[in-house]
Design an enzyme around this catalytic site. Structure first.
Site, PDB file in Angstrom:
ATOM      1  CB  CYS A   1      11.153  10.999   0.231  1.00  0.00           C
ATOM      2  SG  CYS A   1      10.705  12.436   1.226  1.00  0.00           S
TER       3      CYS A   1
ATOM      4  CG  HIS B   1       5.226   4.762   8.901  1.00  0.00           C
ATOM      5  ND1 HIS B   1       4.645   3.827   8.069  1.00  0.00           N
ATOM      6  CD2 HIS B   1       5.839   5.640   8.073  1.00  0.00           C
ATOM      7  CE1 HIS B   1       4.889   4.134   6.806  1.00  0.00           C
ATOM      8  NE2 HIS B   1       5.611   5.239   6.780  1.00  0.00           N
TER       9      HIS B   1
ATOM     10  NE  ARG C   1      -1.246   2.833   2.408  1.00  0.00           N
ATOM     11  CZ  ARG C   1      -0.826   4.073   2.613  1.00  0.00           C
ATOM     12  NH1 ARG C   1      -0.939   4.995   1.644  1.00  0.00           N
ATOM     13  NH2 ARG C   1      -0.242   4.417   3.735  1.00  0.00           N
ATOM     14  CG  ASP C   2       3.493   4.194   2.978  1.00  0.00           C
ATOM     15  OD1 ASP C   2       4.174   4.732   2.090  1.00  0.00           O
ATOM     16  OD2 ASP C   2       3.388   4.684   4.104  1.00  0.00           O
TER      17      ASP C   2
ATOM     18  CG  ASN D   1       7.754   3.634   3.644  1.00  0.00           C
ATOM     19  OD1 ASN D   1       7.246   4.236   4.575  1.00  0.00           O
ATOM     20  ND2 ASN D   1       7.161   3.504   2.458  1.00  0.00           N
TER      21      ASN D   1
ATOM     22  CG  HIS E   1       9.646   7.880   5.688  1.00  0.00           C
ATOM     23  ND1 HIS E   1       9.202   8.577   4.608  1.00  0.00           N
ATOM     24  CD2 HIS E   1       8.616   7.069   6.059  1.00  0.00           C
ATOM     25  CE1 HIS E   1       7.945   8.224   4.331  1.00  0.00           C
ATOM     26  NE2 HIS E   1       7.570   7.321   5.199  1.00  0.00           N
TER      27      HIS E   1
END
Lengths: 294, 294
Positions: A230, A197, A10-11, A239, A199
């Protein structure tokens, strides 16, 4: 034991060039076979807003649902929540940004307006027997506003927990988290049901996870191969790569349930379907146990 | 205060395609103006073995020596040490590998033979009024042998300190260090004059530095822009990028004496003279304080 939620399908894919439905299903199936216990599978967003997720229903219908894996879906609003519930999801995620400017840019309304809408959404989802995680974006800083006061984030947390949110996630939306910011924010919110979460935009991804582990956090998002990039810094990493997280945790003697070799196969597949070199050191160099043949 | 030694001009450029003498001098001069207090400037190796450093004497003669900066040179043997001393260096570094296989591959002799040669070299350098740092390569693992027992590294440390070595550096030659390995090795060697040299090959670079900081280490190598790559995994990252280290340390309130903006200018220059995109997140995305204009 640390619980990793794999967010690549998804992300990750939502922030790459669109890929075919087939490729999404293959990636989901490959990840479901790695031993990971949680996967963020799709988002139910408007196809005009996010074409990468236009085929969410078909992807989810075709994907193999593995026993022992919890799948979740991101929803932007009540309409998305209805679709996710109709598709059979029992774990939903919604996003609100701690930064008012970022919330307006991302969701076209103020943080306050987003929060006001969450009360009913949470009640509706609960009535259907499902859970809601509230992802607080820009928790560690905003690319427009800069630092975000931990007290502001703590206020949002208190409010959505009061509305019945089942879990909070702090999103390091543009890689502004550092060990210091992690400490400061965790101190401000105290013990809550929490997932982090991060990055790796500025190299601090694993250092942040290490800091959070020392402070008792046991749930983390990660994206296979570092899928996602990003959006605010073209060419930069987004991520943290799942295999880098798992590689470090296993070396520390912390179990994740994940088979690193299978995960690396999934990362190679992610690289193949996106057609770009993904920013994962463990994918590139192999795990530290992989010796050079003499 | 943390003391960073910038190794881009030597360790970094030695592992890149050769660049012109002019470019090396420009990079050294740019770094000398950043506020960094230590720079590994050149190595005095045989030009046939390492063509990248064939012009070491000329580079060093032409470089501007900044007040308050300590410059060091790597030497492989007594002949190299003579050249470094003749060139005016007062801080020399020598390498020995904790892994016998790696030492044979790298230096064409056993670890024991290398250690035997160090006794006289250290005495000679001391007699000339200069210091010797012994860099123990593959301290956190060897790409041929795998894990290296901390006790073996500790034995080497004890021996070279007995021979008069002024400081020990542990080299994470192929990025096999992790927070756990850092803890294990530091526990095995106890308090010694120590500098740590990490790679970011598998994403753990800053997590390793964070762990070492917590254990009291205050001296680290880093390479501007992440110059250097990893000779054992083509395309993979090597040295931790100086600007990523400085960015994290300054955010933690730890001074380095370095001006991050000037350092980023030097990193951009490093990228320009090598002609390849360097693996530095802070160079790519900017520091976390750099906001997106609206």
């Amino acid at each position: 034991m640390v619980s990793i939620r794999e967010v690549g399908p998804r992300d990750g894919l939502q922030n790459e060039e669109p890929v075919p439905t087939d490729a999404k299903v293959r990636l989901l199936d490959a990840l479901s076979a790695t031993g990971v216990r949680r996967i963020e599978a799709v988002s139910f967003v408007h196809p005009k807003a996010i074409p990468q997720m236009a085929d969410a229903d078909e992807v989810w219908t075709r994907a193999r649902k593995a026993h022992g894996v919890r799948y979740s879906a991101l929803v932007p609003n009540p309409r998305g929540a209805e679709r996710a519930l109709a598709a059979g999801f029992t774990e939903l995620e919604v996003v609100v940004s701690a930064s008012d400017t970022h919330n307006r840019r991302n969701l076209n309304r103020s943080t306050e307006e987003s929060l006001a809408g969450l009360t009913e959404l949470i009640a509706t989802v609960h009535a259907a027997g499902a859970t809601v995680e509230v992802i607080v974006a820009t928790s560690f800083g905003c690319p427009y506003e800069g630092d975000i006061a931990p007290a502001r984030v703590a206020g949002i947390v208190e409010r959505v927990l009061g509305d019945g949110a089942d879990r909070i996630a702090f999103g390091d939306t543009t890689g502004m988290a550092t060990p210091r910011r992690v400490r400061d924010l965790l101190a401000a919110v105290g013990r809550i049901p929490l997932l982090l979460h991060f990055h790796d935009t500025r190299g601090t991804g694993l250092a942040n996870i290490l800091t959070a582990l020392e402070l008792g956090v046991t749930e983390f998002d990660a994206s296979v191969g570092g899928l996602g990039g990003c959006p605010y810094a073209p060419g930069a990493s987004g991520n943290v790569a799942t295999e880098e997280v798992v590689h470090m945790l296993h070396d520390m003697g912390i179990d994740t349930g994940i088979d690193l070799e299978k995960l690396l196969e999934a990362a190679a597949l992610a690289e193949q379907i996106t057609g770009r070199e993904l920013p994962s050191g463990v994918l590139r160099a192999g795990p530290r146990s992989r010796l050079v043949s003499q």
